[in-house]
Design an enzyme around this catalytic site. Structure first.
Site, short mmCIF file in Angstrom:
data_model
loop_
_atom_site.label_atom_id
_atom_site.label_comp_id
_atom_site.label_asym_id
_atom_site.label_seq_id
_atom_site.Cartn_x
_atom_site.Cartn_y
_atom_site.Cartn_z
N SER A 295 0.68 -1.39 -0.53
CA SER A 295 -0.09 -0.20 -0.14
C SER A 295 0.82 0.89 -0.26
CB SER A 295 -0.47 -0.42 0.83
OG SER A 295 -1.63 -1.34 1.62
N PHE B 13 -0.74 -8.24 -0.47
CA PHE B 13 -2.17 -8.04 -0.40
C PHE B 13 -3.44 -6.41 -0.31
CE2 PHE B 13 -0.25 -10.53 3.36
CZ PHE B 13 -1.35 -12.10 3.21
N CYS B 14 -2.78 -5.88 -0.76
CA CYS B 14 -2.92 -4.67 -0.37
C CYS B 14 -1.96 -3.70 -1.26
CB CYS B 14 -3.85 -3.49 0.01
SG CYS B 14 -4.24 -1.97 -0.26
N PRO B 15 -2.16 -3.43 -3.00
CA PRO B 15 -2.82 -3.04 -2.94
C PRO B 15 -3.23 -4.63 -4.24
CG PRO B 15 -1.34 -2.06 -4.55
CD PRO B 15 -0.11 -2.80 -3.08
#
Lengths: 379, 76
Positions: A295, B13-15
């Site tokens: 992220s 897991f993210c993105p």
């Protein structure tokens, strides 16, 4: 004298500077070590506040402080724009020609929203990822009298929970203003569920149904027709809107491209554990500037900065600088105007969202005010 | 294969692997072939589903010791 140069005065760069300074105060005072932060802004900006600026809950001044006030007094601050990194000369060359040499370089230049990447978006839509954008959206929301609000999400983007947060918040905001019956909220997402994190998507799906939020998955915004108020995805779907709020695709910074350090999107190939630029020993990269598949978020930069600072101190004291980053990310998720939850995960542990509570929301609001302890290296 | 751009999205897991592929496809020219590495079994299904909707091509889809490798060619 050893020189650490940190390119970027955001959360990641500032934490590295302050943590190394705190641990190596003696070396700094004895002029055995010099730390320089290069930033193109005198102010340090806490970007998550822009979400609240759009709803007129805070004003931009509450989201910034002079970087000089946050940095340890032994850290040098050089305000200006960097033209490029010269790896052969081990120096950052500024736009005015100033050359700032380094033994270790930390690249913490972040990313920037690129609304220009979607044809027509700048004319037809709003964003809340910049101060200017959040202020324009604040005005548009202030004048909003009901209609169809479309929230659309480009790839890649930072703060991956902000699109969901905005969607929940704008619906509650419309209800609170007595516009609930006249307002439709529509959310689009690039992949086949409501959020990249499967547990978050599983949690959000029934919440969308319960609240009557319309969703369109596999929707990657490609063009906006500002005159007809439509947005079309690269998958071929077209939606009408009255108010379009976009999380645009992001790019790395132009200085990375000018320095030949990045890929086509100006992201830097970075080792996922050592956080060194691939193929180098003297350049660390953190935060949004990396090409890592994690992220793009302040917390990512924060946890990476802890690792980079530890490795710099270790290296300067004769160690091997082998402390590893495990991919840790932590994010609050506002689920409306009164409740929030959070997620935490790393490369090997998937997230498990908790039930939203008012307490977590209150803690998020408190953290917004306590944030300044984070770049200071305290929290 | 020499001209394959590897997208190492293991542990993402993210993105997540599909979003990493979309990022690559957005920034590289038509004709580029990508190989997405994913530790998530779901990628073997959700990447082909998006690729079909977006008008690109699956070149290969395999598993190697728990790592799913999906090759995609950008067609437009």
């Amino acid at each position: 004298m050893k020189k650490i140069v940190i390119l970027g005065g955001g959360v990641g760069g500032t934490i590295v500077a302050n943590q190394v300074a705190r641990q190596m105060g003696k070396e700094l005072r004895n002029h055995e070590l010099e730390i320089t932060v290069i930033s193109d802004s005198v102010n340090h900006v806490y970007q998550p506040m822009f979400l609240y600026v759009a709803f007129d809950q805070v004003v931009p001044e509450e989201a910034q402080k002079p970087e000089r006030e946050i940095l340890d007094r032994h850290v040098k601050l050089h305000i200006g724009s960097a033209d490029r990194v010269d790896r052969d000369a081990k120096a950052v060359i500024m736009e005015d020609g100033t050359k700032i040499t380094y033994d270790y370089l930390v690249i913490a230049t972040g990313s920037r929203p690129a609304p220009e990447a979607i044809d027509g978006l700048e004319q037809g839509g709003y964003i809340f990822y910049t101060e200017e954008g959040a202020l324009k959206l604040r005005e548009a929301l202030h004048n909003f009298q009901g209609g169809r609000i479309v929230v659309t999400v480009g790839v890649p983007h930072k703060c991956p929970v902000a699109p969901l947060e905005f969607t929940f918040m704008v619906q509650e905001w419309a209800k609170a203003r007595g516009l609930g019956d006249k307002t439709e909220v529509v959310y689009t997402y690039p992949i086949g569920r409501l959020h990249s994190l499967e547990p978050v998507a599983n949690w959000a799906t029934p919440v969308f149904e319960e609240r009557g939020i319309e969703s369109h998955i596999f929707f990657n915004p490609e063009t906006v027709d500002a005159s007809n108020k439509t947005i079309t995805s690269l998958e071929g779907e077209t939606l009408n809107y009255d108010l379009l709020v976009a999380i645009p695709p992001h790019t790395g910074q132009a200085v990375i491209g000018r320095s030949g350090l990045g890929d086509a999107g100006n992201w830097i190939a970075t080792d996922r554990h050592s956080l060194r630029m691939q193929g180098t020993e003297d350049i660390f990269v953190l935060g949004d500037a990396t090409n890592l598949p994690i992220s793009k978020a302040g917390s990512t930069a924060h946890f990476e900065a802890d690792v980079v600072a530890s490795n710099l101190v270790n290296l300067l004291r004769g160690g091997l600088g082998s402390i590893r980053y495990d991919g840790k990310v932590f994010c609050f998720i506002e689920t409306g105007l009164k409740n929030a939850t959070y997620i935490q995960f790393d490369y090997t542990h998937p997230p498990k969202p908790q039930e939203p509570t008012e307490m977590i929301h209150m803690f998020k609001l408190a953290y917004n005010r306590m944030y300044w302890l984070t770049p200071a290296g305290v929290l | 294969m020499e001209d394959v751009k590897v997208i190492d999205a293991r542990g993402s897991f993210c993105p997540g692997p599909l979003m990493e592929l979309i990022k690559g496809i957005r920034q590289e020219p038509v004709g580029t072939t990508f190989e997405v590495w994913s530790s998530d079994a779901g990628s073997a299904k959700d990447i082909p589903e998006w690729v079909a909707r977006a008008g690109h091509e699956i070149v290969a889809n395999s598993e190697d010791d728990g790592i799913f490798k999906v090759q995609v060619k950008k067609l437009r």
